[in-house]
Design a protein around this motif. Sequence first.
Motif, PDB file in Angstrom:
ATOM      1  N   TYR A 146     -30.534   3.893 -32.312  1.00 59.66           N
ATOM      2  CA  TYR A 146     -30.821   3.466 -30.941  1.00 59.66           C
ATOM      3  C   TYR A 146     -29.566   3.533 -30.077  1.00 59.66           C
ATOM      4  O   TYR A 146     -28.435   3.616 -30.572  1.00 59.66           O
ATOM      5  CB  TYR A 146     -31.361   2.034 -30.917  1.00 59.66           C
ATOM      6  CG  TYR A 146     -30.401   0.978 -31.428  1.00 59.66           C
ATOM      7  CD1 TYR A 146     -29.326   0.533 -30.658  1.00 59.66           C
ATOM      8  CD2 TYR A 146     -30.580   0.392 -32.677  1.00 59.66           C
ATOM      9  CE1 TYR A 146     -28.455  -0.425 -31.111  1.00 59.66           C
ATOM     10  CE2 TYR A 146     -29.708  -0.575 -33.147  1.00 59.66           C
ATOM     11  CZ  TYR A 146     -28.642  -0.984 -32.363  1.00 59.66           C
ATOM     12  OH  TYR A 146     -27.774  -1.926 -32.824  1.00 59.66           O
ATOM     13  N   TYR A 147     -29.764   3.481 -28.779  1.00 54.91           N
ATOM     14  CA  TYR A 147     -28.743   3.132 -27.798  1.00 54.91           C
ATOM     15  C   TYR A 147     -29.117   1.750 -27.258  1.00 54.91           C
ATOM     16  O   TYR A 147     -30.305   1.407 -27.205  1.00 54.91           O
ATOM     17  CB  TYR A 147     -28.692   4.149 -26.657  1.00 54.91           C
ATOM     18  CG  TYR A 147     -28.121   5.487 -27.076  1.00 54.91           C
ATOM     19  CD1 TYR A 147     -26.741   5.705 -27.081  1.00 54.91           C
ATOM     20  CD2 TYR A 147     -28.960   6.522 -27.477  1.00 54.91           C
ATOM     21  CE1 TYR A 147     -26.212   6.933 -27.463  1.00 54.91           C
ATOM     22  CE2 TYR A 147     -28.446   7.743 -27.872  1.00 54.91           C
ATOM     23  CZ  TYR A 147     -27.067   7.944 -27.857  1.00 54.91           C
ATOM     24  OH  TYR A 147     -26.557   9.157 -28.262  1.00 54.91           O
ATOM     25  N   SER A 148     -28.119   0.988 -26.840  1.00 56.42           N
ATOM     26  CA  SER A 148     -28.425  -0.378 -26.392  1.00 56.42           C
ATOM     27  C   SER A 148     -27.533  -0.804 -25.236  1.00 56.42           C
ATOM     28  O   SER A 148     -26.435  -0.264 -25.034  1.00 56.42           O
ATOM     29  CB  SER A 148     -28.262  -1.374 -27.546  1.00 56.42           C
ATOM     30  OG  SER A 148     -26.887  -1.502 -27.898  1.00 56.42           O
ATOM     31  N   ALA A 149     -28.023  -1.781 -24.497  1.00 58.25           N
ATOM     32  CA  ALA A 149     -27.245  -2.437 -23.452  1.00 58.25           C
ATOM     33  C   ALA A 149     -27.611  -3.913 -23.473  1.00 58.25           C
ATOM     34  O   ALA A 149     -28.791  -4.259 -23.562  1.00 58.25           O
ATOM     35  CB  ALA A 149     -27.549  -1.837 -22.077  1.00 58.25           C
ATOM     36  N   GLY A 150     -26.594  -4.783 -23.421  1.00 54.61           N
ATOM     37  CA  GLY A 150     -26.869  -6.209 -23.536  1.00 54.61           C
ATOM     38  C   GLY A 150     -26.058  -7.051 -22.571  1.00 54.61           C
ATOM     39  O   GLY A 150     -25.014  -6.633 -22.060  1.00 54.61           O
ATOM     40  N   LEU A 151     -26.550  -8.255 -22.315  1.00 55.11           N
ATOM     41  CA  LEU A 151     -25.880  -9.240 -21.478  1.00 55.11           C
ATOM     42  C   LEU A 151     -25.903 -10.588 -22.187  1.00 55.11           C
ATOM     43  O   LEU A 151     -26.850 -10.892 -22.929  1.00 55.11           O
ATOM     44  CB  LEU A 151     -26.568  -9.380 -20.115  1.00 55.11           C
ATOM     45  CG  LEU A 151     -26.527  -8.168 -19.183  1.00 55.11           C
ATOM     46  CD1 LEU A 151     -27.417  -8.425 -17.964  1.00 55.11           C
ATOM     47  CD2 LEU A 151     -25.090  -7.878 -18.738  1.00 55.11           C
ATOM     48  N   GLY A 152     -24.866 -11.392 -21.954  1.00 54.51           N
ATOM     49  CA  GLY A 152     -24.833 -12.718 -22.547  1.00 54.51           C
ATOM     50  C   GLY A 152     -24.104 -13.689 -21.651  1.00 54.51           C
ATOM     51  O   GLY A 152     -23.359 -13.294 -20.742  1.00 54.51           O
ATOM     52  N   ALA A 153     -24.304 -14.971 -21.887  1.00 51.73           N
ATOM     53  CA  ALA A 153     -23.601 -16.007 -21.140  1.00 51.73           C
ATOM     54  C   ALA A 153     -23.388 -17.211 -22.042  1.00 51.73           C
ATOM     55  O   ALA A 153     -24.186 -17.479 -22.940  1.00 51.73           O
ATOM     56  CB  ALA A 153     -24.400 -16.408 -19.902  1.00 51.73           C
ATOM     57  N   LYS A 154     -22.279 -17.910 -21.784  1.00 46.50           N
ATOM     58  CA  LYS A 154     -21.986 -19.122 -22.536  1.00 46.50           C
ATOM     59  C   LYS A 154     -21.565 -20.230 -21.569  1.00 46.50           C
ATOM     60  O   LYS A 154     -20.784 -20.001 -20.640  1.00 46.50           O
ATOM     61  CB  LYS A 154     -20.871 -18.888 -23.544  1.00 46.50           C
ATOM     62  CG  LYS A 154     -20.521 -20.164 -24.318  1.00 46.50           C
ATOM     63  CD  LYS A 154     -19.274 -19.988 -25.154  1.00 46.50           C
ATOM     64  CE  LYS A 154     -18.932 -21.314 -25.830  1.00 46.50           C
ATOM     65  NZ  LYS A 154     -17.655 -21.258 -26.534  1.00 46.50           N
ATOM     66  N   TYR A 155     -22.112 -21.403 -21.815  1.00 49.08           N
ATOM     67  CA  TYR A 155     -21.762 -22.562 -20.989  1.00 49.08           C
ATOM     68  C   TYR A 155     -21.237 -23.671 -21.891  1.00 49.08           C
ATOM     69  O   TYR A 155     -21.898 -24.063 -22.852  1.00 49.08           O
ATOM     70  CB  TYR A 155     -22.971 -23.064 -20.205  1.00 49.08           C
ATOM     71  CG  TYR A 155     -22.652 -24.233 -19.313  1.00 49.08           C
ATOM     72  CD1 TYR A 155     -21.940 -24.041 -18.122  1.00 49.08           C
ATOM     73  CD2 TYR A 155     -23.034 -25.525 -19.662  1.00 49.08           C
ATOM     74  CE1 TYR A 155     -21.628 -25.118 -17.306  1.00 49.08           C
ATOM     75  CE2 TYR A 155     -22.731 -26.602 -18.847  1.00 49.08           C
ATOM     76  CZ  TYR A 155     -22.021 -26.390 -17.673  1.00 49.08           C
ATOM     77  OH  TYR A 155     -21.708 -27.458 -16.862  1.00 49.08           O
ATOM     78  N   ASN A 156     -20.035 -24.151 -21.591  1.00 49.22           N
ATOM     79  CA  ASN A 156     -19.456 -25.260 -22.333  1.00 49.22           C
ATOM     80  C   ASN A 156     -20.010 -26.576 -21.793  1.00 49.22           C
ATOM     81  O   ASN A 156     -19.617 -27.032 -20.717  1.00 49.22           O
ATOM     82  CB  ASN A 156     -17.936 -25.241 -22.210  1.00 49.22           C
ATOM     83  CG  ASN A 156     -17.317 -24.113 -23.000  1.00 49.22           C
ATOM     84  OD1 ASN A 156     -17.432 -22.946 -22.622  1.00 49.22           O
ATOM     85  ND2 ASN A 156     -16.693 -24.447 -24.104  1.00 49.22           N
ATOM     86  N   VAL A 157     -20.921 -27.163 -22.553  1.00 47.24           N
ATOM     87  CA  VAL A 157     -21.550 -28.411 -22.138  1.00 47.24           C
ATOM     88  C   VAL A 157     -20.523 -29.538 -22.111  1.00 47.24           C
ATOM     89  O   VAL A 157     -20.505 -30.374 -21.201  1.00 47.24           O
ATOM     90  CB  VAL A 157     -22.718 -28.762 -23.074  1.00 47.24           C
ATOM     91  CG1 VAL A 157     -23.380 -30.067 -22.644  1.00 47.24           C
ATOM     92  CG2 VAL A 157     -23.727 -27.628 -23.107  1.00 47.24           C
ATOM     93  N   THR A 158     -19.659 -29.590 -23.128  1.00 48.57           N
ATOM     94  CA  THR A 158     -18.530 -30.514 -23.175  1.00 48.57           C
ATOM     95  C   THR A 158     -17.311 -29.704 -23.599  1.00 48.57           C
ATOM     96  O   THR A 158     -17.377 -28.485 -23.744  1.00 48.57           O
ATOM     97  CB  THR A 158     -18.780 -31.647 -24.190  1.00 48.57           C
ATOM     98  OG1 THR A 158     -18.766 -31.096 -25.513  1.00 48.57           O
ATOM     99  CG2 THR A 158     -20.115 -32.331 -23.950  1.00 48.57           C
ATOM    100  N   GLU A 159     -16.216 -30.388 -23.829  1.00 56.28           N
ATOM    101  CA  GLU A 159     -15.007 -29.697 -24.267  1.00 56.28           C
ATOM    102  C   GLU A 159     -15.236 -28.983 -25.593  1.00 56.28           C
ATOM    103  O   GLU A 159     -14.631 -27.945 -25.862  1.00 56.28           O
ATOM    104  CB  GLU A 159     -13.858 -30.701 -24.393  1.00 56.28           C
ATOM    105  CG  GLU A 159     -12.542 -30.063 -24.831  1.00 56.28           C
ATOM    106  CD  GLU A 159     -11.430 -31.087 -24.973  1.00 56.28           C
ATOM    107  OE1 GLU A 159     -10.340 -30.713 -25.406  1.00 56.28           O
ATOM    108  OE2 GLU A 159     -11.660 -32.280 -24.638  1.00 56.28           O
ATOM    109  N   ASN A 160     -16.102 -29.538 -26.451  1.00 56.16           N
ATOM    110  CA  ASN A 160     -16.303 -28.979 -27.791  1.00 56.16           C
ATOM    111  C   ASN A 160     -17.651 -28.273 -27.975  1.00 56.16           C
ATOM    112  O   ASN A 160     -17.745 -27.313 -28.741  1.00 56.16           O
ATOM    113  CB  ASN A 160     -16.175 -30.082 -28.843  1.00 56.16           C
ATOM    114  CG  ASN A 160     -14.851 -30.801 -28.776  1.00 56.16           C
ATOM    115  OD1 ASN A 160     -14.795 -31.996 -28.505  1.00 56.16           O
ATOM    116  ND2 ASN A 160     -13.761 -30.072 -28.991  1.00 56.16           N
ATOM    117  N   TRP A 161     -18.690 -28.750 -27.318  1.00 57.57           N
ATOM    118  CA  TRP A 161     -20.027 -28.205 -27.512  1.00 57.57           C
ATOM    119  C   TRP A 161     -20.354 -27.134 -26.470  1.00 57.57           C
ATOM    120  O   TRP A 161     -19.991 -27.266 -25.307  1.00 57.57           O
ATOM    121  CB  TRP A 161     -21.083 -29.308 -27.424  1.00 57.57           C
ATOM    122  CG  TRP A 161     -21.090 -30.215 -28.614  1.00 57.57           C
ATOM    123  CD1 TRP A 161     -20.473 -31.419 -28.731  1.00 57.57           C
ATOM    124  CD2 TRP A 161     -21.734 -29.978 -29.861  1.00 57.57           C
ATOM    125  NE1 TRP A 161     -20.689 -31.962 -29.977  1.00 57.57           N
ATOM    126  CE2 TRP A 161     -21.468 -31.100 -30.695  1.00 57.57           C
ATOM    127  CE3 TRP A 161     -22.525 -28.941 -30.370  1.00 57.57           C
ATOM    128  CZ2 TRP A 161     -21.950 -31.194 -31.996  1.00 57.57           C
ATOM    129  CZ3 TRP A 161     -23.009 -29.044 -31.669  1.00 57.57           C
ATOM    130  CH2 TRP A 161     -22.719 -30.153 -32.464  1.00 57.57           C
TER     131      TRP A 161
END
Length: 461
Positions: A402-417
């Motif tokens: 296959y060929y692929s294209a992706g997106l992602g996001a990360k949110y730090n809820v607290t300093e550790n989580w």
Amino acid sequence: MGLAFRLKTLTVAVAALSIANFANAAGLDRSGQDITAFLQDGLYTEAVYTYINGDVTGKDASGNDIDDIAEPYDFFRYGVKADINDTFSVGILYDEPFGAAADYSGQNNFITNSDADAIVKNFTGNPNLTADLVDQNIQGLQGALTPGNPGGLSPEQLQQAQTQLIGLQAAQNLANRAGEATQVEVRTESITGILGAKFGANKEFQVYGGPVAQQVRADVKLRGSAYSTATGYTTNISADQDYGWLAGISYSKPEIALKAALTYRSEIEHEAKAFESYPLASAASAGALSSNRGDTINITTPESVNFDFQTGINPTTLATAKVRWVPWSDFAIVPSLYNEVSTINPAYRPEGLPLVSYDDDQWMVELGLAKRLAPALAVSGNIGWDSGAGNPVTSLGPIEGYYSAGLGAKYNVTENWAVSAGGKYLWFGDAKGKTPTQNIVSDFESNDGYVLGVKVSYQAQ
């Protein structure tokens, strides 16, 4: 110092963006056997859920439509890593590395005729036979063949009755599978223990390794005229656990957020219990082979090499790269009854045929960029390519990479989580499906799919 700190913060912010970076179409590859959880700094733990859905349609050799055969597939991945001191680290990883899920539907050569009477008439060539009459005739012949020959049949008559019984039992077995479809499901689970030791003037190098426990199970059904005399074949491979190992080396340079790791996983040899049902085995071998067999089967899941790389481009941007190699050309599933029946044909002697095998090795490459938009928020994008494992390929998984294209996001809820989410769109390569006899029985074009993933992570440095 300020640049180093900002890059370190960026690395933490994007560390968990690799949600759906692996959903490989080559061979039975699924999770990509990712170990990046172990490469994180400090105490780190993650739980990842991945969902794969493909739209894989085509046509059989007669031109009939084949509806979507790709069953939705999901799996989990968990990881825990901790530092014992500034030199030694330990980790435990769980994933589901290999798998398959396919189910044919519609009206095509991969579906058994739903009319049991029609199956009987077609197989025997007798337009007056029905499934009920076959059952009655089998009972009568079994009575005639009672030990001691109470009917006083001549040797020629006994041989004739035995041959007729074998043929009718084959017809009965096929009729009992009326309306069934070709299906495959393969599942594996893996637990890896890792011990790492850092060395170098700044502890920039690390060697790591450890044992791997892996379980594998599988179910395969071949149905329809596409499989010729193998139609109706079924094998159930019970869960078996065996062991292998992992080893690797990594390098890091925190001031530019550089990390590189090369990881090797060994092949793992399984000896599982398999039950096979092959309706036409007895008829094809003139009674020499039973149509049912319970036996052991040896399955060796392949070795692999992963390369993971990242480096900071500027204080808010990170570049990533992944490369994976798996020698699927060495892999095969060879149930004993299926293999032995194939040797009836002189063309397949002496080795016989495997039920599943691949022609080529798999290469996967993925490149990505991650950007920190705010102290608690980062986004990423990636593009990828998977070579597949050959074309034509087994009709149980007719995709050429296959060929692929992706997106992602990360949110730090607290300093550790933190919570991360990602998605990937896949453009599957066109492929022709083949049977173990190398007959081209299907053609799949213009197919696609998608992968979704969610990760929850905790990190304390």
